[in-house]
Design a protein around this motif. Structure first.
Motif, PDB file in Angstrom:
ATOM      1  N   UNK A   1       0.890  -1.164   0.000  1.00  0.00           N
ATOM      2  CA  UNK A   1       0.000   0.000   0.000  1.00  0.00           C
ATOM      3  C   UNK A   1       0.922   1.207   0.000  1.00  0.00           C
ATOM      4  N   UNK A   2       1.017   1.845  -1.148  1.00  0.00           N
ATOM      5  CA  UNK A   2       2.060   2.839  -1.344  1.00  0.00           C
ATOM      6  C   UNK A   2       1.508   4.247  -1.339  1.00  0.00           C
ATOM      7  N   UNK A   3       2.066   5.079  -0.483  1.00  0.00           N
ATOM      8  CA  UNK A   3       1.711   6.487  -0.411  1.00  0.00           C
ATOM      9  C   UNK A   3       2.964   7.323  -0.459  1.00  0.00           C
ATOM     10  N   UNK A   4       2.927   8.432   0.238  1.00  0.00           N
ATOM     11  CA  UNK A   4       4.069   9.342   0.324  1.00  0.00           C
ATOM     12  C   UNK A   4       4.570   9.761  -1.053  1.00  0.00           C
ATOM     13  N   UNK A   5       3.638   9.939  -1.995  1.00  0.00           N
ATOM     14  CA  UNK A   5       3.989  10.401  -3.325  1.00  0.00           C
ATOM     15  C   UNK A   5       4.359   9.325  -4.317  1.00  0.00           C
ATOM     16  N   UNK A   6       4.483   8.072  -3.878  1.00  0.00           N
ATOM     17  CA  UNK A   6       4.744   6.957  -4.794  1.00  0.00           C
ATOM     18  C   UNK A   6       3.410   6.334  -5.180  1.00  0.00           C
ATOM     19  N   UNK A   7       3.417   5.491  -6.210  1.00  0.00           N
ATOM     20  CA  UNK A   7       2.159   4.891  -6.649  1.00  0.00           C
ATOM     21  C   UNK A   7       2.353   3.432  -7.008  1.00  0.00           C
ATOM     22  N   UNK A   8       1.245   2.764  -7.214  1.00  0.00           N
ATOM     23  CA  UNK A   8       1.274   1.361  -7.637  1.00  0.00           C
ATOM     24  C   UNK A   8       2.057   1.206  -8.930  1.00  0.00           C
ATOM     25  N   UNK A   9       1.981   2.185  -9.809  1.00  0.00           N
ATOM     26  CA  UNK A   9       2.651   2.069 -11.104  1.00  0.00           C
ATOM     27  C   UNK A   9       4.169   2.164 -10.991  1.00  0.00           C
ATOM     28  N   UNK A  10       4.689   2.637  -9.845  1.00  0.00           N
ATOM     29  CA  UNK A  10       6.136   2.612  -9.635  1.00  0.00           C
ATOM     30  C   UNK A  10       6.658   1.173  -9.653  1.00  0.00           C
ATOM     31  N   UNK A  11       5.818   0.224  -9.263  1.00  0.00           N
ATOM     32  CA  UNK A  11       6.220  -1.188  -9.279  1.00  0.00           C
ATOM     33  C   UNK A  11       6.287  -1.737 -10.698  1.00  0.00           C
ATOM     34  N   UNK A  12       5.762  -0.980 -11.642  1.00  0.00           N
ATOM     35  CA  UNK A  12       5.833  -1.357 -13.056  1.00  0.00           C
ATOM     36  C   UNK A  12       6.939  -0.581 -13.770  1.00  0.00           C
ATOM     37  N   UNK A  13       7.262   0.640 -13.282  1.00  0.00           N
ATOM     38  CA  UNK A  13       8.121   1.555 -14.038  1.00  0.00           C
ATOM     39  C   UNK A  13       9.458   1.925 -13.381  1.00  0.00           C
ATOM     40  N   UNK A  14       9.637   1.717 -12.074  1.00  0.00           N
ATOM     41  CA  UNK A  14      10.841   2.148 -11.361  1.00  0.00           C
ATOM     42  C   UNK A  14      11.676   0.929 -10.967  1.00  0.00           C
ATOM     43  N   UNK A  15      12.945   0.860 -11.407  1.00  0.00           N
ATOM     44  CA  UNK A  15      13.753  -0.343 -11.174  1.00  0.00           C
ATOM     45  C   UNK A  15      13.765  -0.850  -9.728  1.00  0.00           C
TER      46      UNK A  15
END
Length: 79
Positions: A36-50
């Protein structure tokens, strides 16, 4: 699979967005890892951020279904 959680409270753009990925053998029951990602990060970071992609990969390599949910700029549990 990327989707918006039905009836999610949305206070910020993208809040309530979810990403779910399955391990290759997804025909049998499996444990689930939820981020459960907050603090400015998102679920899509798990798709796009190494860095986050690697966390997802570790869960899948262990045979887990991986789900991430966006919580906007809020930290977990503050909304």
């Amino acid at each position: 699979m990327v989707f918006r959680l039905p009836d999610a409270r949305v206070h910020y753009p993208g809040q309530g967005t979810a990403l779910i990925t399955l391990p290759q053998d997804s025909q049998t029951p499996m444990p689930v890892v939820i981020a459960i990602h907050g603090a400015g990060r998102s679920a899509l970071d798990y798709r796009d951020t190494p860095f986050y992609m690697r966390q997802q990969q570790i869960a899948r390599e262990q045979g887990c279904l991986f789900a991430a949910i966006s919580n906007g700029p809020d930290a977990w549990g503050t909304d």
